[in-house]
Design a protein around this motif. Structure first.
Motif, PDB file in Angstrom:
ATOM      1  N   ASN A 138       4.574 -21.076  33.396  1.00 15.86           N
ATOM      2  CA  ASN A 138       3.594 -19.988  33.377  1.00 15.86           C
ATOM      3  C   ASN A 138       2.269 -20.449  32.765  1.00 15.86           C
ATOM      4  N   MET A 139       2.368 -21.231  31.692  1.00 10.17           N
ATOM      5  CA  MET A 139       1.154 -21.743  31.054  1.00 10.17           C
ATOM      6  C   MET A 139       0.399 -22.678  31.995  1.00 10.17           C
ATOM      7  N   LEU A 140       1.145 -23.498  32.735  1.00 12.71           N
ATOM      8  CA  LEU A 140       0.508 -24.411  33.675  1.00 12.71           C
ATOM      9  C   LEU A 140      -0.236 -23.642  34.760  1.00 12.71           C
ATOM     10  N   ASP A 141       0.372 -22.580  35.263  1.00 10.38           N
ATOM     11  CA  ASP A 141      -0.296 -21.745  36.264  1.00 10.38           C
ATOM     12  C   ASP A 141      -1.586 -21.145  35.707  1.00 10.38           C
ATOM     13  N   ASP A 142      -1.487 -20.575  34.502  1.00 14.33           N
ATOM     14  CA  ASP A 142      -2.663 -19.948  33.897  1.00 14.33           C
ATOM     15  C   ASP A 142      -3.757 -20.977  33.624  1.00 14.33           C
ATOM     16  N   LEU A 143      -3.366 -22.155  33.121  1.00 18.37           N
ATOM     17  CA  LEU A 143      -4.348 -23.199  32.823  1.00 18.37           C
ATOM     18  C   LEU A 143      -5.064 -23.649  34.090  1.00 18.37           C
ATOM     19  N   ARG A 144      -4.331 -23.725  35.181  1.00 16.45           N
ATOM     20  CA  ARG A 144      -4.899 -24.209  36.439  1.00 16.45           C
ATOM     21  C   ARG A 144      -5.814 -23.176  37.095  1.00 16.45           C
ATOM     22  N   LEU A 145      -5.515 -21.888  36.911  1.00 15.88           N
ATOM     23  CA  LEU A 145      -6.176 -20.858  37.699  1.00 15.88           C
ATOM     24  C   LEU A 145      -7.159 -19.974  36.930  1.00 15.88           C
ATOM     25  N   LEU A 146      -6.961 -19.831  35.637  1.00 16.81           N
ATOM     26  CA  LEU A 146      -7.769 -18.863  34.893  1.00 16.81           C
ATOM     27  C   LEU A 146      -8.961 -19.520  34.204  1.00 16.81           C
ATOM     28  N   PRO A 147     -10.083 -18.810  34.113  1.00 22.72           N
ATOM     29  CA  PRO A 147     -11.207 -19.301  33.307  1.00 22.72           C
ATOM     30  C   PRO A 147     -10.824 -19.260  31.827  1.00 22.72           C
ATOM     31  N   LEU A 148     -11.572 -19.995  31.013  1.00 20.95           N
ATOM     32  CA  LEU A 148     -11.206 -20.149  29.605  1.00 20.95           C
ATOM     33  C   LEU A 148     -11.055 -18.828  28.846  1.00 20.95           C
ATOM     34  N   PRO A 149     -11.942 -17.829  29.008  1.00 21.40           N
ATOM     35  CA  PRO A 149     -11.730 -16.575  28.269  1.00 21.40           C
ATOM     36  C   PRO A 149     -10.390 -15.920  28.593  1.00 21.40           C
ATOM     37  N   ALA A 150     -10.002 -15.924  29.864  1.00 24.97           N
ATOM     38  CA  ALA A 150      -8.733 -15.306  30.248  1.00 24.97           C
ATOM     39  C   ALA A 150      -7.554 -16.121  29.730  1.00 24.97           C
ATOM     40  N   TYR A 151      -7.652 -17.459  29.797  1.00 23.44           N
ATOM     41  CA  TYR A 151      -6.576 -18.305  29.296  1.00 23.44           C
ATOM     42  C   TYR A 151      -6.432 -18.137  27.790  1.00 23.44           C
ATOM     43  N   THR A 152      -7.558 -17.994  27.095  1.00 24.98           N
ATOM     44  CA  THR A 152      -7.526 -17.741  25.657  1.00 24.98           C
ATOM     45  C   THR A 152      -6.851 -16.404  25.360  1.00 24.98           C
ATOM     46  N   ALA A 153      -7.161 -15.399  26.164  1.00 24.83           N
ATOM     47  CA  ALA A 153      -6.535 -14.085  25.983  1.00 24.83           C
ATOM     48  C   ALA A 153      -5.027 -14.164  26.131  1.00 24.83           C
ATOM     49  N   VAL A 154      -4.557 -14.985  27.077  1.00 21.74           N
ATOM     50  CA  VAL A 154      -3.111 -15.171  27.253  1.00 21.74           C
ATOM     51  C   VAL A 154      -2.499 -15.783  26.004  1.00 21.74           C
ATOM     52  N   PHE A 155      -3.171 -16.776  25.421  1.00 27.36           N
ATOM     53  CA  PHE A 155      -2.682 -17.385  24.181  1.00 27.36           C
ATOM     54  C   PHE A 155      -2.581 -16.349  23.065  1.00 27.36           C
ATOM     55  N   LEU A 156      -3.615 -15.546  22.929  1.00 28.94           N
ATOM     56  CA  LEU A 156      -3.612 -14.523  21.879  1.00 28.94           C
ATOM     57  C   LEU A 156      -2.478 -13.528  22.098  1.00 28.94           C
ATOM     58  N   GLN A 157      -2.277 -13.125  23.326  1.00 21.35           N
ATOM     59  CA  GLN A 157      -1.202 -12.196  23.646  1.00 21.35           C
ATOM     60  C   GLN A 157       0.163 -12.798  23.298  1.00 21.35           C
ATOM     61  N   ASN A 158       0.361 -14.081  23.615  1.00 16.34           N
ATOM     62  CA  ASN A 158       1.630 -14.736  23.326  1.00 16.34           C
ATOM     63  C   ASN A 158       1.920 -14.804  21.833  1.00 16.34           C
ATOM     64  N   MET A 159       0.875 -14.946  21.029  1.00 16.24           N
ATOM     65  CA  MET A 159       1.064 -15.066  19.592  1.00 16.24           C
ATOM     66  C   MET A 159       1.315 -13.729  18.908  1.00 16.24           C
ATOM     67  N   LEU A 160       0.964 -12.634  19.574  1.00 12.11           N
ATOM     68  CA  LEU A 160       1.066 -11.326  18.928  1.00 12.11           C
ATOM     69  C   LEU A 160       2.489 -10.973  18.521  1.00 12.11           C
TER      70      LEU A 160
END
Length: 229
Positions: A138-160
């Motif tokens: 899932n992270m590989l998909d997001d890293l490949r397809l999402l711009p940095l703000p969206a990928y950062t948001a995914v990281f923040l969501q995962n840490m919550l």
């Protein structure tokens, strides 16, 4: 750095019954590391499974230029190193204690014996490992397809899910840049955009997420915009 980055992966010990936990603990020998101490490095033998008994372990790599990327911060109940135990591969990452950290070590021969005598242990290893694989894909998909703000948001969501204080992540901008694998300047721009959109509040040494559902909805919209089937 404080707070976990386990991406919601399954904790190995949570999958075991009290009897199996006791059998596993009896095979361990434990060692306590102070904050910042190296637990293992790339190229070290991978003949022991590690169980995080307290504290946390930062998993990461360094590029040839010396830039660090944090891959995970795993807390109590997670295991580390199953691939080395089962395939005889050497360590491929750095593991560093985050805070005072106690690790339980189980040698390969003991792991194999436990898997034979306690089938539940072998059965727990599979879903715990597969959950990590699912996270990685899932992270590989997001890293490949999402711009940095969206990928950062995914990281923040995962840490919550693992945050000690609901809605507050005790990570600063520099630490998050290392975790995401980008420059501090680029991370600053991404965080400012998320703050401008009302999704986060930047604090000194921390990031607050006032509305988890709003963050989740924004991520879903970003994925829909950038992922085509």
């Amino acid at each position: 750095m404080a707070g976990l980055l386990d991406h919601g992966s399954l904790k190995f010990l949570d999958l075991l019954s009290p009897k199996s936990k006791a059998a596993f603990a009896a095979a361990e020998h434990r060692h306590t590391y102070q904050d910042g101490r190296t637990i293992f490095s790339p190229g070290d033998d991978g003949d022991r499974l590690l169980i995080v008994r307290s504290g946390a372990v930062k998993m990461g790599r360094f590029s040839p230029s010396g830039r660090e990327t944090i891959l995970a911060v795993l807390g109590e109940g997670h295991f580390i190193g199953i691939m080395g135990v089962l395939t005889d591969r050497k360590r491929s990452q750095n593991a560093v204690a985050v805070g005072k950290t106690t690790i339980g070590y189980v040698h390969k021969a003991d792991i194999l014996a436990l898997m034979d005598s306690c089938p539940e242990i072998a059965q727990a290893i599979l879903p715990a490992t597969l959950s990590r694989l699912n996270v990685a894909l899932n992270m590989l998909d997001d890293l490949r397809l999402l711009p940095l703000p969206a990928y950062t948001a995914v990281f923040l969501q995962n840490m919550l899910e693992a945050s000690e204080v609901p809605g507050l992540l005790n990570w600063n901008q520099s630490e998050l840049a290392v975790a995401v694998g980008t420059s501090r300047v680029s991370m600053g721009k991404a965080l400012k955009q998320l703050e401008k959109n009302g999704l986060i509040v930047l604090k000194y040494g921390a990031i607050a997420i006032p509305d988890k559902q709003a963050l989740s909805d924004w991520i879903d919209a970003a994925r829909a915009e950038h992922i085509s089937f």
